[in-house]
Design a protein around this motif. Structure first.
Motif, PDB file in Angstrom:
ATOM      1  N   MET A   1       0.841  -1.171   0.000  1.00  0.00           N
ATOM      2  CA  MET A   1       0.000   0.000   0.000  1.00  0.00           C
ATOM      3  C   MET A   1       0.893   1.242   0.000  1.00  0.00           C
ATOM      4  O   MET A   1       1.958   1.240   0.615  1.00  0.00           O
ATOM      5  N   TYR A   2       0.460   2.274  -0.694  1.00  0.00           N
ATOM      6  CA  TYR A   2       1.138   3.577  -0.787  1.00  0.00           C
ATOM      7  C   TYR A   2       2.467   3.496  -1.536  1.00  0.00           C
ATOM      8  O   TYR A   2       3.311   4.365  -1.389  1.00  0.00           O
ATOM      9  N   GLU A   3       2.652   2.474  -2.319  1.00  0.00           N
ATOM     10  CA  GLU A   3       3.895   2.262  -3.041  1.00  0.00           C
ATOM     11  C   GLU A   3       3.739   2.796  -4.465  1.00  0.00           C
ATOM     12  O   GLU A   3       2.690   2.631  -5.086  1.00  0.00           O
ATOM     13  N   SER A   4       4.765   3.404  -4.997  1.00  0.00           N
ATOM     14  CA  SER A   4       4.712   3.865  -6.388  1.00  0.00           C
ATOM     15  C   SER A   4       4.758   2.652  -7.316  1.00  0.00           C
ATOM     16  O   SER A   4       5.214   1.563  -6.934  1.00  0.00           O
ATOM     17  N   PHE A   5       4.312   2.830  -8.553  1.00  0.00           N
ATOM     18  CA  PHE A   5       4.407   1.755  -9.544  1.00  0.00           C
ATOM     19  C   PHE A   5       5.867   1.325  -9.704  1.00  0.00           C
ATOM     20  O   PHE A   5       6.171   0.140  -9.823  1.00  0.00           O
ATOM     21  N   GLU A   6       6.761   2.305  -9.712  1.00  0.00           N
ATOM     22  CA  GLU A   6       8.184   2.024  -9.906  1.00  0.00           C
ATOM     23  C   GLU A   6       8.745   1.182  -8.755  1.00  0.00           C
ATOM     24  O   GLU A   6       9.442   0.183  -8.979  1.00  0.00           O
ATOM     25  N   ASP A   7       8.434   1.588  -7.518  1.00  0.00           N
ATOM     26  CA  ASP A   7       8.921   0.832  -6.356  1.00  0.00           C
ATOM     27  C   ASP A   7       8.293  -0.560  -6.311  1.00  0.00           C
ATOM     28  O   ASP A   7       8.959  -1.537  -5.952  1.00  0.00           O
ATOM     29  N   CYS A   8       7.037  -0.661  -6.667  1.00  0.00           N
ATOM     30  CA  CYS A   8       6.368  -1.953  -6.691  1.00  0.00           C
ATOM     31  C   CYS A   8       7.030  -2.879  -7.716  1.00  0.00           C
ATOM     32  O   CYS A   8       7.276  -4.058  -7.428  1.00  0.00           O
ATOM     33  N   ALA A   9       7.331  -2.359  -8.897  1.00  0.00           N
ATOM     34  CA  ALA A   9       7.991  -3.174  -9.926  1.00  0.00           C
ATOM     35  C   ALA A   9       9.336  -3.684  -9.427  1.00  0.00           C
ATOM     36  O   ALA A   9       9.648  -4.877  -9.570  1.00  0.00           O
ATOM     37  N   LYS A  10      10.123  -2.811  -8.819  1.00  0.00           N
ATOM     38  CA  LYS A  10      11.423  -3.232  -8.285  1.00  0.00           C
ATOM     39  C   LYS A  10      11.268  -4.330  -7.240  1.00  0.00           C
ATOM     40  O   LYS A  10      11.973  -5.336  -7.262  1.00  0.00           O
ATOM     41  N   ARG A  11      10.339  -4.131  -6.321  1.00  0.00           N
ATOM     42  CA  ARG A  11      10.135  -5.096  -5.238  1.00  0.00           C
ATOM     43  C   ARG A  11       9.627  -6.432  -5.766  1.00  0.00           C
ATOM     44  O   ARG A  11      10.145  -7.499  -5.422  1.00  0.00           O
ATOM     45  N   GLU A  12       8.614  -6.393  -6.604  1.00  0.00           N
ATOM     46  CA  GLU A  12       8.019  -7.628  -7.112  1.00  0.00           C
ATOM     47  C   GLU A  12       9.010  -8.440  -7.944  1.00  0.00           C
ATOM     48  O   GLU A  12       9.088  -9.664  -7.806  1.00  0.00           O
ATOM     49  N   VAL A  13       9.774  -7.781  -8.809  1.00  0.00           N
ATOM     50  CA  VAL A  13      10.731  -8.505  -9.655  1.00  0.00           C
ATOM     51  C   VAL A  13      11.842  -9.104  -8.796  1.00  0.00           C
ATOM     52  O   VAL A  13      12.273 -10.236  -9.027  1.00  0.00           O
ATOM     53  N   LEU A  14      12.270  -8.384  -7.779  1.00  0.00           N
ATOM     54  CA  LEU A  14      13.284  -8.931  -6.874  1.00  0.00           C
ATOM     55  C   LEU A  14      12.718 -10.139  -6.118  1.00  0.00           C
ATOM     56  O   LEU A  14      13.366 -11.193  -6.040  1.00  0.00           O
ATOM     57  N   GLU A  15      11.499 -10.011  -5.592  1.00  0.00           N
ATOM     58  CA  GLU A  15      10.879 -11.098  -4.826  1.00  0.00           C
ATOM     59  C   GLU A  15      10.621 -12.336  -5.680  1.00  0.00           C
ATOM     60  O   GLU A  15      10.797 -13.459  -5.227  1.00  0.00           O
ATOM     61  N   GLU A  16      10.171 -12.140  -6.922  1.00  0.00           N
ATOM     62  CA  GLU A  16       9.738 -13.264  -7.744  1.00  0.00           C
ATOM     63  C   GLU A  16      10.818 -13.821  -8.656  1.00  0.00           C
ATOM     64  O   GLU A  16      10.766 -14.997  -9.026  1.00  0.00           O
ATOM     65  N   CYS A  17      11.794 -12.979  -9.045  1.00  0.00           N
ATOM     66  CA  CYS A  17      12.801 -13.402 -10.031  1.00  0.00           C
ATOM     67  C   CYS A  17      14.236 -13.241  -9.551  1.00  0.00           C
ATOM     68  O   CYS A  17      15.164 -13.624 -10.257  1.00  0.00           O
ATOM     69  N   ASN A  18      14.426 -12.582  -8.414  1.00  0.00           N
ATOM     70  CA  ASN A  18      15.757 -12.286  -7.890  1.00  0.00           C
ATOM     71  C   ASN A  18      16.585 -11.452  -8.872  1.00  0.00           C
ATOM     72  O   ASN A  18      17.775 -11.682  -9.062  1.00  0.00           O
ATOM     73  N   LEU A  19      15.921 -10.496  -9.528  1.00  0.00           N
ATOM     74  CA  LEU A  19      16.589  -9.556 -10.426  1.00  0.00           C
ATOM     75  C   LEU A  19      16.368  -8.141  -9.900  1.00  0.00           C
ATOM     76  O   LEU A  19      15.269  -7.806  -9.443  1.00  0.00           O
ATOM     77  N   ARG A  20      17.385  -7.312  -9.989  1.00  0.00           N
ATOM     78  CA  ARG A  20      17.285  -5.908  -9.578  1.00  0.00           C
ATOM     79  C   ARG A  20      17.084  -5.052 -10.831  1.00  0.00           C
ATOM     80  O   ARG A  20      17.787  -5.228 -11.819  1.00  0.00           O
ATOM     81  N   LEU A  21      16.122  -4.136 -10.739  1.00  0.00           N
ATOM     82  CA  LEU A  21      15.781  -3.295 -11.886  1.00  0.00           C
ATOM     83  C   LEU A  21      16.375  -1.906 -11.761  1.00  0.00           C
ATOM     84  O   LEU A  21      16.424  -1.337 -10.679  1.00  0.00           O
ATOM     85  N   GLU A  22      16.780  -1.371 -12.917  1.00  0.00           N
ATOM     86  CA  GLU A  22      17.104   0.057 -13.020  1.00  0.00           C
ATOM     87  C   GLU A  22      15.788   0.784 -13.271  1.00  0.00           C
ATOM     88  O   GLU A  22      14.879   0.234 -13.868  1.00  0.00           O
ATOM     89  N   THR A  23      15.668   1.973 -12.869  1.00  0.00           N
ATOM     90  CA  THR A  23      14.601   2.928 -13.130  1.00  0.00           C
ATOM     91  C   THR A  23      13.433   2.431 -13.989  1.00  0.00           C
ATOM     92  O   THR A  23      13.373   2.717 -15.179  1.00  0.00           O
ATOM     93  N   PRO A  24      12.485   1.708 -13.409  1.00  0.00           N
ATOM     94  CA  PRO A  24      11.304   1.293 -14.180  1.00  0.00           C
ATOM     95  C   PRO A  24      10.459   2.511 -14.576  1.00  0.00           C
ATOM     96  O   PRO A  24      10.395   3.498 -13.841  1.00  0.00           O
ATOM     97  N   THR A  25       9.844   2.421 -15.742  1.00  0.00           N
ATOM     98  CA  THR A  25       8.931   3.468 -16.205  1.00  0.00           C
ATOM     99  C   THR A  25       7.630   2.812 -16.673  1.00  0.00           C
ATOM    100  O   THR A  25       7.620   1.655 -17.089  1.00  0.00           O
ATOM    101  N   LEU A  26       6.556   3.583 -16.628  1.00  0.00           N
ATOM    102  CA  LEU A  26       5.258   3.085 -17.064  1.00  0.00           C
ATOM    103  C   LEU A  26       5.294   2.808 -18.564  1.00  0.00           C
ATOM    104  O   LEU A  26       5.678   3.658 -19.356  1.00  0.00           O
ATOM    105  N   GLY A  27       4.890   1.589 -18.932  1.00  0.00           N
ATOM    106  CA  GLY A  27       4.855   1.213 -20.344  1.00  0.00           C
ATOM    107  C   GLY A  27       3.453   1.241 -20.914  1.00  0.00           C
ATOM    108  O   GLY A  27       3.215   1.784 -21.988  1.00  0.00           O
TER     109      GLY A  27
END
Length: 108
Positions: A1-27
């Motif tokens: 809750m209260y998380e930006s789309f960018e922060d959510c993408a970073k967190r979810e990809v790390l949790e599910e794939c163990n990959l760290r993302l650079e600056t996600p943007t809305l596609g």
């Protein structure tokens, strides 16, 4: 809750794939009613590159009880799978909508 789309993408990809993302943007965003399943998703698709420490970095299946595995596809692969009715609802809708930002990202 209260998380930006960018922060959510970073967190979810790390949790599910163990990959760290650079600056996600809305596609793109898809509106995905699925009456047969009694579900309605709004799918937020983010674009990002991985922060690569290892040139052969690949996604790991961090949730094997929820996911059978990870595979990469080109845009043409997704179109071919969509034509065979093999895509999950939100991905099917994405391919049908053909958003320029997503197609351009695949071609980079």
């Amino acid at each position: 809750m209260y998380e930006s789309f960018e922060d959510c993408a970073k967190r979810e990809v790390l949790e599910e794939c163990n990959l760290r993302l650079e600056t996600p943007t809305l596609g793109h965003v898809t509106n995905d009613p699925m009456p047969d399943e009694k579900k309605h998703y709004v799918t937020i698709l983010m674009l990002a590159r991985c922060i690569v420490c290892d040139p052969v970095q690949a996604p790991e299946n961090m949730e094997p009880e929820k996911c059978q595995g990870w595979t990469s596809y080109s845009w043409d692969d997704l179109v071919a799978r969509q034509e065979k009715n093999e895509l999950f609802g939100p991905l099917d809708r994405l391919v049908r909508q053909k958003p320029k930002a997503i197609i351009d990202f695949f071609q980079e």
